[in-house]
Design a protein around this motif. Structure first.
Motif, mmCIF file in Angstrom:
data_model
loop_
_atom_site.group_PDB
_atom_site.id
_atom_site.type_symbol
_atom_site.label_atom_id
_atom_site.label_comp_id
_atom_site.label_asym_id
_atom_site.label_seq_id
_atom_site.Cartn_x
_atom_site.Cartn_y
_atom_site.Cartn_z
ATOM 1 N N LYS A 98 -11.046 -4.091 -4.220
ATOM 2 C CA LYS A 98 -10.385 -3.771 -2.952
ATOM 3 C C LYS A 98 -9.357 -4.846 -2.649
ATOM 4 O O LYS A 98 -9.641 -6.042 -2.771
ATOM 5 C CB LYS A 98 -11.412 -3.724 -1.824
ATOM 6 C CG LYS A 98 -12.117 -2.384 -1.747
ATOM 7 C CD LYS A 98 -12.961 -2.297 -0.495
ATOM 8 C CE LYS A 98 -13.579 -0.935 -0.382
ATOM 9 N NZ LYS A 98 -14.932 -0.972 0.151
ATOM 10 N N VAL A 99 -8.166 -4.397 -2.246
ATOM 11 C CA VAL A 99 -7.100 -5.364 -1.984
ATOM 12 C C VAL A 99 -7.486 -6.283 -0.833
ATOM 13 O O VAL A 99 -7.214 -7.482 -0.844
ATOM 14 C CB VAL A 99 -5.777 -4.629 -1.700
ATOM 15 C CG1 VAL A 99 -4.702 -5.608 -1.297
ATOM 16 C CG2 VAL A 99 -5.341 -3.848 -2.934
ATOM 17 N N GLU B 281 -1.038 -0.571 -4.327
ATOM 18 C CA GLU B 281 -2.230 -0.427 -3.514
ATOM 19 C C GLU B 281 -2.340 1.029 -3.119
ATOM 20 O O GLU B 281 -1.380 1.626 -2.651
ATOM 21 C CB GLU B 281 -2.119 -1.312 -2.264
ATOM 22 C CG GLU B 281 -3.433 -1.400 -1.528
ATOM 23 C CD GLU B 281 -3.313 -2.160 -0.215
ATOM 24 O OE1 GLU B 281 -2.395 -2.987 -0.085
ATOM 25 O OE2 GLU B 281 -4.140 -1.892 0.675
ATOM 26 N N TYR C 77 -7.516 0.309 -2.692
ATOM 27 C CA TYR C 77 -7.886 -0.235 -4.001
ATOM 28 C C TYR C 77 -6.657 -0.696 -4.772
ATOM 29 O O TYR C 77 -5.550 -0.215 -4.547
ATOM 30 C CB TYR C 77 -8.639 0.813 -4.828
ATOM 31 C CG TYR C 77 -10.049 0.987 -4.365
ATOM 32 C CD1 TYR C 77 -11.047 0.126 -4.789
ATOM 33 C CD2 TYR C 77 -10.375 2.006 -3.470
ATOM 34 C CE1 TYR C 77 -12.345 0.280 -4.349
ATOM 35 C CE2 TYR C 77 -11.674 2.159 -3.018
ATOM 36 C CZ TYR C 77 -12.656 1.296 -3.460
ATOM 37 O OH TYR C 77 -13.936 1.440 -3.019
ATOM 38 N N LEU C 78 -6.895 -1.613 -5.687
ATOM 39 C CA LEU C 78 -5.814 -2.175 -6.485
ATOM 40 C C LEU C 78 -5.591 -1.337 -7.741
ATOM 41 O O LEU C 78 -6.538 -0.988 -8.435
ATOM 42 C CB LEU C 78 -6.189 -3.606 -6.881
ATOM 43 C CG LEU C 78 -5.146 -4.397 -7.659
ATOM 44 C CD1 LEU C 78 -4.015 -4.814 -6.748
ATOM 45 C CD2 LEU C 78 -5.781 -5.617 -8.289
#
Lengths: 156, 168
Positions: B54-55, B152, B156-157
């Motif tokens: 997660k960013v 992003e 999520y990345l």
């Protein structure tokens, strides 16, 4: 470096940096222990691939040394000795053997290379995620064995 | 009844134009769709691979993010797992560095050498990189670590294909 033409090319051009060879030892059985032998091969091959990924720039992963489990251990031992002599002659200062076959523990002192013996863990019932975690944790315990060996010889 | 009556001839020509147009559209639409398909696909940017990171959870300390994708090697398709060292820079931007040493391809680790804290360290030939991926002069690597383009999506990345960094 893996035993593929692209990597071997790099190896030839950067030989002075690559002083370590890994040889997986696979014992093959076609009788009762066929399944165990397959499990061991699967596990060790995943493990060596991961070690190779970590240390790609300093070691060459050789094709596995494969022998029949029921073959006489003297002949197998002698063949491996031949491999070792050739590797040493080719300029490899460190040789590591990865195996799941406990038989080698009794032969260890005959060789200059280091044996890394691991009990094979059956991977068949695991999900991909579990496999990765398992192999990762095993490999992270193996890595210091390599770096230690390198440091020992650096002091010499 | 309205004054302007539709003649039989007019009625037939309207109907035929309508039905004919409908059929022509039915034939042309797939052709047009095929013609513009590459454009539409490029917009999706399919090269980015989802990670489980997660960013919002990223800090200024690099963490290892693993991601898996399918790689085709001649006819053999396999899952390949790659890693990235990801952290948030001072300006809040995400930095995703490839862990592959530019010297001979070992995997570098963050902060693993006690003598040189807060650097990326390569255990093979003692190569070192600054936190931003710049190679430290006097160590074997000759180029900075590759950088992953990132996106992003839903928090999520997503990582693209690692690219060599241009000289700063």
């Amino acid at each position: 470096m893996k035993w593929i033409s692209k990597d071997v090319q790099t190896f030839l051009s950067a030989k002075e940096y690559i002083d370590t060879a890994i040889v997986p030892l696979y014992s093959i059985s076609l009788e009762a222990e066929l399944k165990q032998s397959a499990e061991a091969v699967e596990f060790i091959s995943l493990l060596t691939a991961q070690v190779e990924r970590q240390f790609a720039g300093r070691l060459l992963l050789l094709p596995p040394f494969t022998y029949l489990k029921k073959a006489s251990s003297e002949i197998t031992a002698e063949q491996l000795k031949n491999w070792e002599l050739s590797l040493a002659a080719a300029g490899f200062q460190h040789i590591f053997y990865l195996t799941a076959d406990a038989e080698w523990r009794r032969q260890e002192e005959k060789y200059d290379g280091s044996f890394i013996w691991l009990p094979a863990i059956p991977l068949e019932s695991m999900s991909d995620g579990q496999k990765i975690t398992l192999v990762d944790s095993q490999v992270s315990q193996l890595l210091p064995l390599f770096t230690q060996k390198w440091q020992e010889n650096q002091g010499k | 009844m309205s004054k302007e009556r539709v003649s039989r001839r007019q009625f037939l020509s309207y109907t035929l134009t309508g039905v004919g147009g409908f059929m022509a559209a039915g034939m042309l639409m797939p052709m047009v769709r095929f013609a513009v398909d590459p454009v539409l696909r490029a917009e999706e940017g399919g090269e980015f691979i989802a990670t489980t990171q997660k960013v919002a959870d990223l800090t200024d300390e690099p963490v290892r993010v693993d991601f898996t994708f399918k790689q085709k090697d001649a006819w053999y398709e396999s899952d390949v797992t790659q890693s990235a060292w990801v952290y948030k820079g001072d300006d809040g931007k995400v930095v995703a560095l490839s862990p592959v040493c530019k010297h001979l391809g070992c995997t570098v680790n963050w902060n693993s050498n006690k003598e040189h804290p807060n650097q990326f360290f390569c255990p093979c030939h003692y190569g070192r990189y600054e936190k931003d991926g710049t190679n430290i002069p006097g160590t074997p690597p000759l180029a900075p670590l590759d950088v992953y383009p990132y996106k992003e999506k839903d928090g999520y990345l997503y990582l693209g294909k690692a690219e060599p960094r241009k000289e700063a």
